[in-house]
Design an enzyme around this catalytic site. Structure first.
Site, PDB file in Angstrom:
ATOM      1  N   HIS A 260       8.855   6.024  -4.179  1.00 25.48           N
ATOM      2  CA  HIS A 260       8.703   5.598  -2.783  1.00 25.48           C
ATOM      3  C   HIS A 260       7.223   5.453  -2.415  1.00 25.48           C
ATOM      4  O   HIS A 260       6.794   4.409  -1.901  1.00 25.48           O
ATOM      5  CB  HIS A 260       9.382   6.629  -1.862  1.00 25.48           C
ATOM      6  N   GLU A 261       6.463   6.507  -2.659  1.00 23.84           N
ATOM      7  CA  GLU A 261       5.045   6.466  -2.282  1.00 23.84           C
ATOM      8  C   GLU A 261       4.285   5.428  -3.108  1.00 23.84           C
ATOM      9  O   GLU A 261       3.347   4.797  -2.611  1.00 23.84           O
ATOM     10  CB  GLU A 261       4.406   7.852  -2.431  1.00 23.84           C
TER      11      GLU A 261
ATOM     12  N   HIS B 281       4.549   2.097  -1.460  1.00 21.66           N
ATOM     13  CA  HIS B 281       3.508   1.929  -0.430  1.00 21.66           C
ATOM     14  C   HIS B 281       2.175   1.546  -1.085  1.00 21.66           C
ATOM     15  O   HIS B 281       1.436   0.682  -0.577  1.00 21.66           O
ATOM     16  CB  HIS B 281       3.306   3.237   0.342  1.00 21.66           C
TER      17      HIS B 281
ATOM     18  N   HIS C 233       1.948  -2.039  -1.938  1.00 26.88           N
ATOM     19  CA  HIS C 233       1.737  -2.846  -0.726  1.00 26.88           C
ATOM     20  C   HIS C 233       0.240  -2.930  -0.409  1.00 26.88           C
ATOM     21  O   HIS C 233      -0.263  -3.968   0.048  1.00 26.88           O
ATOM     22  CB  HIS C 233       2.508  -2.199   0.425  1.00 26.88           C
TER      23      HIS C 233
END
Length: 670
Positions: free
Chosen positions: A461-462, A465, A468
């Site tokens: 998940h991290e 980010h 991105h």
């Protein structure tokens, strides 16, 4: 002697010289950087020339470089490696920074220049990204109160300053409660705990200076304890401490702080002409209105609650079989759910965990990024802010893309949770700059460090980010990377979690810590079959928190937030044995700052999109389909906030999604 925070960073990749920076450098550097930024703003606002995009908007984009350097370092260490001095500096800096940014947003001469450009925007011949930056700049000034006058303007500054201080106080109180509490365990109390949990408890005991193993309020320690300890009395004690964070009375109690924050937010929204804070906050998000958020959350609440209630009956029967009478309690749920998972799916987390080595899961995240986007990762030997931190250079076809820093282990100086931040964001104006991105997690240390399946999902998940940020390809920093609508920002992170569940990824990287053998196919199949196990519980605890957040802000601020929280949960029919994922006194997402206030729903809004977005790869027949990966990068990961979020999603998928994919993905579809 030159302050290292303000000097030129002649280091590899112009990374902060952490080994040369001391806590004594922060305050003087901040004062100097604030003064420099004030001078920059005064020059822009006082420019005698007529406003142009270059002399006003681009000038604002270029301003504040020294301030960015100071704050990027300070907030990195304050969140991930705090100490009493840094906490004192945070309390000192919060009102000072609030006052500084309030002065900028209420600068009438500056706002006139921005407003003049906005009025004649159709005649400026701007590129699409420039038009977007102008719109966002103008909107930011208006929503910050630039149009207020007199007493209302002064009151807005007071509110912002007070909110900044309260948010810092809330965060530090929570950190103090999490840091100070621990429960010592006798050797007999370790009965039933798998070896990884015993090792983590012993390691935590050493860090706390205790005589033996301890349970702390680190999620990576307390969650396994609640899952595996057969000692119901100790589970109750541990759960009570976990649930009471921020509500223990005394100087670290957050209840009055939460009440004041909610009152000030409502006043702030009304000064700007909104009915309530939720209406103000959601105006700029994809959801737009509180009703749209409520509609989504309630569409999920019904199926989730029904599943949770059915599960509670099964768990209660298991508890009765153990000879325990009475009601299923929150400290019982995880214990019996784990026993049920082992019975129904023949899946034992203690047996699974040796296959989820931290090192191998990092390799897996990197490998997926390589197969999807061509990224390569080379370890760097650089001084960082803590010995636990590691860094990699990220390249593509030999070209430097970013520096990625991983700070993975729990420690007392780190706030709880996991997050991604950029010490430097990508931009091409006023000159090319490549990002420096950090993932911070709270995994239990070990030799080797082993993850739960949820931990592995958090790592992916991290890293979503981080992608991105790293793949951002825009001109202006204000729309770079994760500078997007709050209910869009979780799309890349939650989407990346799906690659952890691609069978070929687990086959390659889920290898046993001792034997090196790959995860047996039977276990792999069970892991994937059990991916939606206990989704009733997980969805209920999340949606309850999101609805409490929404109702707190959609209407008059409650005088007693705890009473209002109870009223909301009662109205929902909250199952007795499930607590909110984040109760008010420790709801840092909502009360440590404005980020997720009235916006905790964002994870679910983004999940509607991520479930649908991964279906694009499934429809292509390959989780690593090159055409879909290219479309994902071009339309989502590289664009930052340079275009409207809904427009970006439609460009990728051809349409906006419905809630069906989410319910299907969670195993809650009728």
């Amino acid at each position: 002697m030159t302050n290292p925070l303000l000097s030129d960073w002649n280091t590899p990749f112009e990374l902060a010289p952490f080994d040369a920076i001391s806590d004594e450098d922060f305050a003087p550097a901040l004062d100097e950087a604030l003064a420099a930024n004030e001078a920059e703003i005064a020059a822009i606002a006082g420019n005698d020339a007529a406003p142009t995009f270059a002399n006003t908007i681009e000038a604002l984009e270029a301003a504040g470089d020294a301030l960015d350097k100071v704050l990027s370092v300070f907030f990195t260490v304050a969140g991930a490696d705090s100490n009493p001095k840094r906490e004192e500096l945070q309390r000192e800096f919060s009102p000072k920074l609030s006052a500084h940014f309030s002065e900028i947003s209420s600068n009438k001469a500056l706002f006139r220049r921005v407003a003049e450009l906005w009025e004649k925007r159709d005649d400026l011949d701007l590129a699409d990204e420039q038009a977007r930056v102008l719109m966002l700049t103008h909107r930011g000034f208006v929503r910050s109160g630039a149009a207020l006058e007199g007493a209302e303007e002064a009151r807005m500054k007071e509110i912002k300053s007070r909110l900044a201080s309260l948010g810092t106080e809330f965060t530090q109180n929570l950190l103090a409660d999490e840091r100070e509490w621990f429960m010592e365990l006798a050797e007999a109390d370790l009965e039933g705990l798998p070896q990884f949990a015993v090792d983590a408890a012993r390691s935590a005991g050493e860090e706390k200076g205790a005589k033996g193993p301890v349970v702390t309020l680190s999620r990576s320690i307390i969650t396994p304890f609640l899952q595996f300890s057969p000692r119901r009395d100790l589970r109750e004690k541990a759960y009570a401490a976990w649930a009471a964070r921020g509500a223990n009375g005394g100087k670290t109690d957050n209840r009055a702080i939460a009440a004041e924050i909610l009152t000030l937010r409502e006043e702030r929204a009304k000064l700007l002409g909104y009915d309530n804070f939720a209406a103000y906050k959601l105006e700029t998000e994809m959801a737009k209105t509180p009703d749209k958020v409520r509609e989504l959350l309630m569409a999920v609440w019904g199926p989730a609650k029904a599943q949770a209630e059915a599960d509670a009956e099964v768990l209660t029967a298991m508890m009765r079989a153990d000879g325990v009478n009475g009601t299923l309690e929150p400290w019982d749920w995880r214990y019996y759910a784990e026993k049920r998972r082992k019975a129904e799916h023949d899946l034992d987390e203690a047996a699974l965990k040796p296959y989820l080595q931290l090192e191998r899961m990092i390799e897996a995240a990197f490998s997926c990024a390589n197969r999807l986007f061509g990224l390569e990762f080379k370890p760097l030997d650089l001084p960082l802010y803590h010995p636990d931190c590691r860094a990699w250079e990220v390249t593509r076809e030999g070209k430097h893309i970013a520096v990625f820093i991983g700070d993975y282990f729990a420690r007392g100086s780190k706030r709880s949770g996991a997050w991604c931040s950029a010490m430097r964001s990508q931009a091409k104006f006023p000159e090319e700059q490549r990002p420096v991105v950090i993932n911070v997690c709270n995994f239990a240390k070990g030799d080797p460090a082993l993850l739960s399946y949820d931990d592995a999902r958090t790592l992916f998940h991290e890293f979503g980010h981080a992608l991105h940020q790293m793949l951002s390809d825009v001109t202006y920093e204000s729309v770079s990377g994760t500078s997007v609508a709050r209910d869009f920002v979780e799309l890349p992170s939650q989407l990346y979690e799906h690659w952890l569940e691609v069978p070929s990824v687990l086959q390659e990287f889920a290898t046993h810590a001792e034997t090196g053998a790959p995860m047996p196919k039977a276990m792999l199949d069970k892991v994937l079959e059990a991916a939606n196990f206990d989704q009733g519980f997980q969805t209920v605890e999340y949606v309850a928190s999101a609805l409490v957040d929404l109702e707190f802000h959609d209407g008059a601020a409650p005088a007693d937030p705890m009473a209002r929280q109870e009223e909301i949960l009662t109205g929902l029919g909250m199952p007795h044995a499930i607590g909110m994922r984040h109760a008010t006194p420790h709801f840092a997402h909502v009360f440590s700052g404005d980020g997720y206030s009235s916006g905790y729903y964002s994870y679910m809004w983004s999940e509607v999109m991520d479930a649908d977005a991964f279906e694009a790869f499934e429809e292509a027949g390959d989780a690593f389909d090159a055409a879909q990966a290219k479309a994902l990068e071009e339309n989502i990961l590289s664009t930052g906030g340079s275009r409207d979020a809904a427009e970006l999603y439609v460009a990728f998928r051809g349409r906006l999604p419905g809630v069906e994919a989410l319910l299907k993905g969670r195993g809650l579809a009728a």
